[in-house]
Enzyme design. Structure first.
Site, PDB file in Angstrom:
ATOM      1  N   ARG A   1      -2.321   3.515  44.345  1.00 23.64           N
ATOM      2  CA  ARG A   1      -2.817   4.017  45.636  1.00 23.64           C
ATOM      3  C   ARG A   1      -3.362   5.439  45.486  1.00 23.64           C
ATOM      4  O   ARG A   1      -4.364   5.794  46.106  1.00 23.64           O
ATOM      5  CB  ARG A   1      -1.698   3.967  46.673  1.00 23.64           C
ATOM      6  CG  ARG A   1      -1.375   2.534  47.088  1.00 23.64           C
ATOM      7  CD  ARG A   1      -0.195   2.474  48.018  1.00 23.64           C
ATOM      8  NE  ARG A   1      -0.412   3.229  49.241  1.00 23.64           N
ATOM      9  CZ  ARG A   1       0.563   3.556  50.099  1.00 23.64           C
ATOM     10  NH1 ARG A   1       1.805   3.176  49.838  1.00 23.64           N
ATOM     11  NH2 ARG A   1       0.299   4.221  51.185  1.00 23.64           N
TER      12      ARG A   1
ATOM     13  N   THR B   1      -3.702   2.848  64.667  1.00 21.87           N
ATOM     14  CA  THR B   1      -2.304   2.564  64.308  1.00 21.87           C
ATOM     15  C   THR B   1      -1.831   1.338  65.063  1.00 21.87           C
ATOM     16  O   THR B   1      -2.207   1.124  66.218  1.00 21.87           O
ATOM     17  CB  THR B   1      -1.371   3.764  64.578  1.00 21.87           C
ATOM     18  OG1 THR B   1      -0.012   3.368  64.301  1.00 21.87           O
ATOM     19  CG2 THR B   1      -1.468   4.289  65.994  1.00 21.87           C
TER      20      THR B   1
ATOM     21  N   VAL C   1      -0.642   8.867  54.284  1.00 18.99           N
ATOM     22  CA  VAL C   1      -0.186   9.665  53.154  1.00 18.99           C
ATOM     23  C   VAL C   1      -1.368  10.071  52.272  1.00 18.99           C
ATOM     24  O   VAL C   1      -1.180  10.639  51.200  1.00 18.99           O
ATOM     25  CB  VAL C   1       0.895   8.905  52.339  1.00 18.99           C
ATOM     26  CG1 VAL C   1       2.165   8.738  53.180  1.00 18.99           C
ATOM     27  CG2 VAL C   1       0.392   7.533  51.878  1.00 18.99           C
TER      28      VAL C   1
ATOM     29  N   PRO D   1     -10.000  -1.423  66.938  1.00 16.42           N
ATOM     30  CA  PRO D   1     -10.811  -2.633  67.162  1.00 16.42           C
ATOM     31  C   PRO D   1      -9.943  -3.834  67.509  1.00 16.42           C
ATOM     32  O   PRO D   1     -10.429  -4.833  68.045  1.00 16.42           O
ATOM     33  CB  PRO D   1     -11.526  -2.842  65.821  1.00 16.42           C
ATOM     34  CG  PRO D   1     -10.673  -2.128  64.813  1.00 16.42           C
ATOM     35  CD  PRO D   1      -9.975  -1.009  65.538  1.00 16.42           C
TER      36      PRO D   1
ATOM     37  N   HIS E   1       4.602  11.035  57.484  1.00 13.89           N
ATOM     38  CA  HIS E   1       5.177  10.148  56.472  1.00 13.89           C
ATOM     39  C   HIS E   1       4.982  10.681  55.056  1.00 13.89           C
ATOM     40  O   HIS E   1       4.992   9.912  54.094  1.00 13.89           O
ATOM     41  CB  HIS E   1       4.581   8.740  56.614  1.00 13.89           C
ATOM     42  CG  HIS E   1       4.973   8.063  57.895  1.00 13.89           C
ATOM     43  ND1 HIS E   1       4.390   6.905  58.359  1.00 13.89           N
ATOM     44  CD2 HIS E   1       5.914   8.393  58.828  1.00 13.89           C
ATOM     45  CE1 HIS E   1       4.948   6.560  59.521  1.00 13.89           C
ATOM     46  NE2 HIS E   1       5.867   7.460  59.824  1.00 13.89           N
TER      47      HIS E   1
ATOM     48  N   GLN F   1       0.075   9.531  60.268  1.00 12.22           N
ATOM     49  CA  GLN F   1       1.067   8.724  59.549  1.00 12.22           C
ATOM     50  C   GLN F   1       0.568   8.440  58.132  1.00 12.22           C
ATOM     51  O   GLN F   1       1.274   7.842  57.335  1.00 12.22           O
ATOM     52  CB  GLN F   1       1.285   7.396  60.271  1.00 12.22           C
ATOM     53  CG  GLN F   1       1.848   7.552  61.666  1.00 12.22           C
ATOM     54  CD  GLN F   1       1.821   6.229  62.419  1.00 12.22           C
ATOM     55  OE1 GLN F   1       2.683   5.384  62.255  1.00 12.22           O
ATOM     56  NE2 GLN F   1       0.798   6.051  63.223  1.00 12.22           N
TER      57      GLN F   1
HETATM   58  N1  APR Z   1     -10.702   1.779  62.793  1.00  9.51           N
HETATM   59  C1  APR Z   1      -9.654   1.923  63.650  1.00  9.51           C
HETATM   60  N2  APR Z   1      -8.556   1.126  63.620  1.00  9.51           N
HETATM   61  C2  APR Z   1      -8.524   0.157  62.685  1.00  9.51           C
HETATM   62  C3  APR Z   1      -9.579  -0.054  61.767  1.00  9.51           C
HETATM   63  C4  APR Z   1     -10.707   0.811  61.843  1.00  9.51           C
HETATM   64  N3  APR Z   1     -11.740   0.692  61.001  1.00  9.51           N
HETATM   65  N4  APR Z   1      -9.232  -1.097  60.957  1.00  9.51           N
HETATM   66  C5  APR Z   1      -8.012  -1.505  61.357  1.00  9.51           C
HETATM   67  N5  APR Z   1      -7.579  -0.754  62.404  1.00  9.51           N
HETATM   68  C6  APR Z   1      -6.314  -0.834  63.132  1.00  9.51           C
HETATM   69  C7  APR Z   1      -5.658  -2.198  63.119  1.00  9.51           C
HETATM   70  O1  APR Z   1      -6.119  -2.991  64.238  1.00  9.51           O
HETATM   71  C8  APR Z   1      -4.171  -1.839  63.240  1.00  9.51           C
HETATM   72  O2  APR Z   1      -3.778  -1.750  64.608  1.00  9.51           O
HETATM   73  O3  APR Z   1      -5.426   0.021  62.446  1.00  9.51           O
HETATM   74  C9  APR Z   1      -4.093  -0.440  62.618  1.00  9.51           C
HETATM   75  C10 APR Z   1      -3.406  -0.378  61.267  1.00  9.51           C
HETATM   76  O4  APR Z   1      -2.058  -0.698  61.439  1.00  9.51           O
HETATM   77  P1  APR Z   1      -1.004  -0.547  60.243  1.00  9.51           P
HETATM   78  O5  APR Z   1      -1.564  -1.166  59.013  1.00  9.51           O
HETATM   79  O6  APR Z   1       0.290  -1.045  60.755  1.00  9.51           O
HETATM   80  O7  APR Z   1      -0.960   1.034  59.979  1.00  9.51           O
HETATM   81  P2  APR Z   1      -0.055   2.151  60.654  1.00  9.51           P
HETATM   82  O8  APR Z   1       0.104   1.915  62.121  1.00  9.51           O
HETATM   83  O9  APR Z   1      -0.613   3.459  60.207  1.00  9.51           O
HETATM   84  O10 APR Z   1       1.334   1.910  59.942  1.00  9.51           O
HETATM   85  C11 APR Z   1       2.393   2.782  60.214  1.00  9.51           C
HETATM   86  O11 APR Z   1       3.721   1.786  58.517  1.00  9.51           O
HETATM   87  O12 APR Z   1       4.154   0.960  56.344  1.00  9.51           O
HETATM   88  C12 APR Z   1       4.109   2.015  57.172  1.00  9.51           C
HETATM   89  O13 APR Z   1       4.446   4.210  56.503  1.00  9.51           O
HETATM   90  C13 APR Z   1       3.427   3.253  56.668  1.00  9.51           C
HETATM   91  O14 APR Z   1       2.391   5.027  57.909  1.00  9.51           O
HETATM   92  C14 APR Z   1       2.518   3.620  57.810  1.00  9.51           C
HETATM   93  C15 APR Z   1       3.218   3.008  59.005  1.00  9.51           C
END
Ligand code: APR
Length: 245
Positions: free
Chosen positions: A72, A193, A104, A219, A120, A102
């Protein structure tokens, strides 16, 4: 993304008061950094991040976890800030902008945002898993590997990534800075998120409870529910410049 959503969201963010941008993995998706919970590719296809990112996984098999984190680092080092990161950085020329992320990765910093709090931790801040001394570990391998032994500390512990794993406490400084920034905010912009991981996911509720407008860019379906004032259904790269420029 409809023009009504953009108009409502711009109006909620207007006024020039302090802005908090709360970002998740979706913010960096258009930079080529895969999210955690969307359809997975590459190493994410083979490993479940929610299983690798735990102290138990580290104790059970540090070589697999270290290889995954080093990969990563390699991926993020080759990625560039996208239009969303750049628009957040530009906004700081006209008003106070505090980024609470959130993520890294270091893409907000490389875009030029002056204030970034990492809830995080960071992929690039390695430390000993036993005595917590910061450790220099050199550049990551160019190729993905399945297993890699973490370098050893003088105390006999192993180098570990400086990220927060499931079940671990958040670093107190960034968390307290995030809460203070929300308390002072005129508006909160939440980008990319899923809103599933606490306590970060509670920050928009904190803002909404204080009557601060919360705009969400995602989205997909809102991870935040009724606390959101306006949900803009678009990607970070499309919507954030349209909202902040
Ligand atoms: N623009 C905006 N949002 C997007 C895009 C984009 N191009 N592509 C995807 N998304 C949205 C998805 O619809 C989803 O709701 O981003 C979100 C990503 O969600 P996660 O993968 O769960 O990421 P996150 O919320 O940051 O996760 C939180 O979980 O594993 C842990 O520590 C890790 O910081 C992370 C935490």
């Amino acid at each position: 993304m409809t023009t009504d959503q953009i108009r409502e969201a711009r109006s909620a963010l207007a006024g020039g008061g302090p802005l908090v941008v709360l970002s998740g993995a979706g913010m960096s998706a258009e930079s080529g950094v895969p999210t955690f919970r969307d359809a997975q590719t590459g190493l994410w296809e083979r490993y479940d991040p929610t299983e690798l990112a735990t102290p138990e996984a580290w104790r059970r098999d540090p070589d697999t976890a270290w290889a995954w984190y080093r990969w990563r680092e390699h991926l993020v080092s080759g990625a560039r800030p996208n239009a969303g990161h750049l628009a957040v950085a530009r906004a700081a020329a006209a008003r106070d902008v505090v980024v609470v992320t959130q993520n890294v990765d270091d893409l907000h910093e490389r875009a030029g945002s002056p204030v970034v709090h990492h809830l995080h931790g960071s992929l690039f801040a390695h430390r000993c898993d036993s005595c917590s001394t910061p450790m220099e570990v050199g550049p990551p391998p160019e190729q993905a590997v399945d297993r890699l032994a973490p370098p050893l500390c003088a105390c006999g512990g192993r180098a570990r990534p400086g990220v927060v794993w499931f079940g671990e406490m958040l670093p107190s400084g960034p968390w307290e800075a995030a809460v203070s920034a929300i308390e002072l905010a005129a508006a909160v912009l939440v980008v990319g998120t899923s809103g599933l991981v606490h306590p970060a996911a509670s920050l928009p509720d904190l803002a909404a409870g204080a009557g601060i407008p919360v705009v969400e860019v995602n989205p997909g379906p809102s991870g935040l529910g009724p606390t959101v004032t306006v949900h803009v259904r678009a990607t970070a790269g499309e919507a954030v410049p349209a909202l902040l420029d």
